[in-house]
Design a protein around this motif. Structure first.
Motif, PDB file in Angstrom:
ATOM      1  N   GLN A 139       0.918  -1.261  -0.055  1.00  0.00           N
ATOM      2  CA  GLN A 139       0.131  -0.105   0.209  1.00  0.00           C
ATOM      3  C   GLN A 139       1.059   1.022  -0.019  1.00  0.00           C
ATOM      4  O   GLN A 139       1.547   1.478   1.085  1.00  0.00           O
ATOM      5  CB  GLN A 139      -0.825   0.047   1.198  1.00  0.00           C
ATOM      6  CG  GLN A 139      -1.964   1.087   1.138  1.00  0.00           C
ATOM      7  CD  GLN A 139      -2.991   0.881   2.181  1.00  0.00           C
ATOM      8  OE1 GLN A 139      -2.758   0.372   3.240  1.00  0.00           O
ATOM      9  NE2 GLN A 139      -4.281   1.648   1.913  1.00  0.00           N
TER      10      GLN A 139
ATOM     11  N   LYS B 286      -3.067   5.643  -1.744  1.00  0.00           N
ATOM     12  CA  LYS B 286      -3.560   4.417  -2.633  1.00  0.00           C
ATOM     13  C   LYS B 286      -3.994   3.269  -2.024  1.00  0.00           C
ATOM     14  O   LYS B 286      -3.694   2.901  -0.955  1.00  0.00           O
ATOM     15  CB  LYS B 286      -2.351   4.107  -3.784  1.00  0.00           C
ATOM     16  CG  LYS B 286      -1.907   5.300  -4.706  1.00  0.00           C
ATOM     17  CD  LYS B 286      -1.004   4.566  -5.415  1.00  0.00           C
ATOM     18  CE  LYS B 286      -0.361   5.566  -6.623  1.00  0.00           C
ATOM     19  NZ  LYS B 286       0.546   5.023  -7.622  1.00  0.00           N
ATOM     20  N   ASP B 287      -5.031   2.441  -2.723  1.00  0.00           N
ATOM     21  CA  ASP B 287      -5.341   1.293  -2.102  1.00  0.00           C
ATOM     22  C   ASP B 287      -4.597   0.048  -2.126  1.00  0.00           C
ATOM     23  O   ASP B 287      -3.547   0.096  -2.934  1.00  0.00           O
ATOM     24  CB  ASP B 287      -6.517   0.746  -3.080  1.00  0.00           C
ATOM     25  CG  ASP B 287      -7.884   1.491  -2.924  1.00  0.00           C
ATOM     26  OD1 ASP B 287      -8.544   1.710  -4.107  1.00  0.00           O
ATOM     27  OD2 ASP B 287      -8.134   2.310  -2.063  1.00  0.00           O
TER      28      ASP B 287
ATOM     29  N   GLU C 268      -2.907  -3.360  -2.712  1.00  0.00           N
ATOM     30  CA  GLU C 268      -2.883  -3.847  -3.748  1.00  0.00           C
ATOM     31  C   GLU C 268      -2.060  -5.312  -3.886  1.00  0.00           C
ATOM     32  O   GLU C 268      -0.983  -5.428  -3.042  1.00  0.00           O
ATOM     33  CB  GLU C 268      -2.446  -3.213  -5.232  1.00  0.00           C
ATOM     34  CG  GLU C 268      -0.764  -2.817  -5.104  1.00  0.00           C
ATOM     35  CD  GLU C 268      -0.168  -2.368  -6.473  1.00  0.00           C
ATOM     36  OE1 GLU C 268      -0.629  -2.943  -7.544  1.00  0.00           O
ATOM     37  OE2 GLU C 268       0.702  -2.025  -6.491  1.00  0.00           O
TER      38      GLU C 268
ATOM     39  N   GLU D  88       8.184   3.517  -8.111  1.00  0.00           N
ATOM     40  CA  GLU D  88       6.621   3.098  -7.921  1.00  0.00           C
ATOM     41  C   GLU D  88       6.396   2.161  -7.139  1.00  0.00           C
ATOM     42  O   GLU D  88       5.408   1.768  -6.789  1.00  0.00           O
ATOM     43  CB  GLU D  88       6.061   3.136  -9.214  1.00  0.00           C
ATOM     44  CG  GLU D  88       6.753   2.132 -10.325  1.00  0.00           C
ATOM     45  CD  GLU D  88       7.583   2.889 -11.330  1.00  0.00           C
ATOM     46  OE1 GLU D  88       8.428   4.115 -10.648  1.00  0.00           O
ATOM     47  OE2 GLU D  88       7.396   2.426 -12.399  1.00  0.00           O
TER      48      GLU D  88
END
Length: 129
Positions: free
Chosen positions: A39, A43-44, A46, A90
């Motif tokens: 996470q 953001k959610d 994943e 990222e």
């Protein structure tokens, strides 16, 4: 209650590698499928990758990490590893492991967090550019 502890996170430069560990000391991890999730801020959560219980012969990777990440398990050490290579900015997130009892085949649904019974506290991974 199964308690999971993640470790191995840290700060790494882009292109570098890290190996995360998910370990439990109370029960055998062998009977649990393990999923790694992450996470990032804002953001959610994943799903990253999952590995089946017992022999770990079934795995499923998210497209975003396929080819850069490898999951494995060492039942003798009650540990599941997440090897991450060619890290990118990222990939920066808190990484969590989660356990689901007696799942011997994993597929795309294992990347959804709703099926897991136990979660660790997470370990921070920061990738600098």
């Amino acid at each position: 209650q199964l308690q999971l502890v993640e470790s191995g996170g840290g700060l790494v430069q882009s292109g570098g590698s890290l190996r995360l560990s998910c370990v439990t000391s109370q029960y055998t991890l062998e009977y649990y499928a393990i999923g790694w999730f992450r996470q990032a801020p804002g953001k959610d959560r994943e799903g990253v990758v999952c590995i089946s219980a017992i022999d770990g012969t079934s795995t499923y990777y998210a497209d975003s990490v396929k080819g850069r990440v490898s999951i494995s398990r060492d039942n003798a050490k009650n540990t599941v590893y997440l090897q991450m290579n060619a890290l990118k900015p990222e990939d920066t997130a808190v990484y969590y492991c989660a356990a689901d009892l007696l799942v011997t085949t994993v597929e795309a649904s294992c990347l959804h967090d709703s099926g897991y019974d136990y979660w660790g506290q997470g370990t921070q991974v920061t990738v600098s550019s």
